[in-house]
Scaffold this motif. Structure first.
Motif, mmCIF file in Angstrom:
data_model
loop_
_atom_site.group_PDB
_atom_site.id
_atom_site.type_symbol
_atom_site.label_atom_id
_atom_site.label_comp_id
_atom_site.label_asym_id
_atom_site.label_seq_id
_atom_site.Cartn_x
_atom_site.Cartn_y
_atom_site.Cartn_z
ATOM 1 N N LYS A 50 34.168 -18.394 -3.414
ATOM 2 C CA LYS A 50 35.364 -17.800 -2.813
ATOM 3 C C LYS A 50 35.058 -16.408 -2.261
ATOM 4 N N PHE A 51 34.348 -15.587 -3.038
ATOM 5 C CA PHE A 51 34.041 -14.240 -2.571
ATOM 6 C C PHE A 51 33.080 -14.261 -1.388
ATOM 7 N N TRP A 54 34.953 -15.064 2.087
ATOM 8 C CA TRP A 54 35.882 -14.122 2.698
ATOM 9 C C TRP A 54 35.286 -13.563 3.981
ATOM 10 N N ARG A 56 34.259 -10.980 6.821
ATOM 11 C CA ARG A 56 33.877 -9.567 6.817
ATOM 12 C C ARG A 56 34.666 -8.874 7.919
#
Length: 80
Positions: A50-51, A54, A56
């Motif tokens: 999940k991280f 994300w 940018r």
């Protein structure tokens, strides 16, 4: 002469810190338990995915100390 006292004190303090950390964090002498989210490896993998997914949203790279790059113009006092 004093180096051996300093070195033995440093090694001893690391040993005491390791033992205290092991007893408190791993053996849980003050009670408590490890949360299931920490114990579950699948949860960690999904959280990492999940991280990493994300978007940018940052702009171009920023120079932290622009003065060190020496890219500024210095005028002579006579020309002003």
């Amino acid at each position: 002469m004093s180096a051996k006292y300093i070195l033995s004190g440093l090694v001893g303090s690391f040993a005491i810190a390791y033992v205290c950390d092991h007893l408190i964090a791993d053996k849980k002498i003050f009670g408590g338990k490890t949360p299931p989210t920490v114990e579950n490896k699948e949860w960690w993998e999904e959280t990492d995915k999940k991280f990493q997914a994300w978007p940018r949203t940052a702009g171009p790279p920023v120079v932290m100390n622009p003065i060190s790059r020496q890219n500024f113009i210095v005028k002579n006092r006579i020309d002003q």
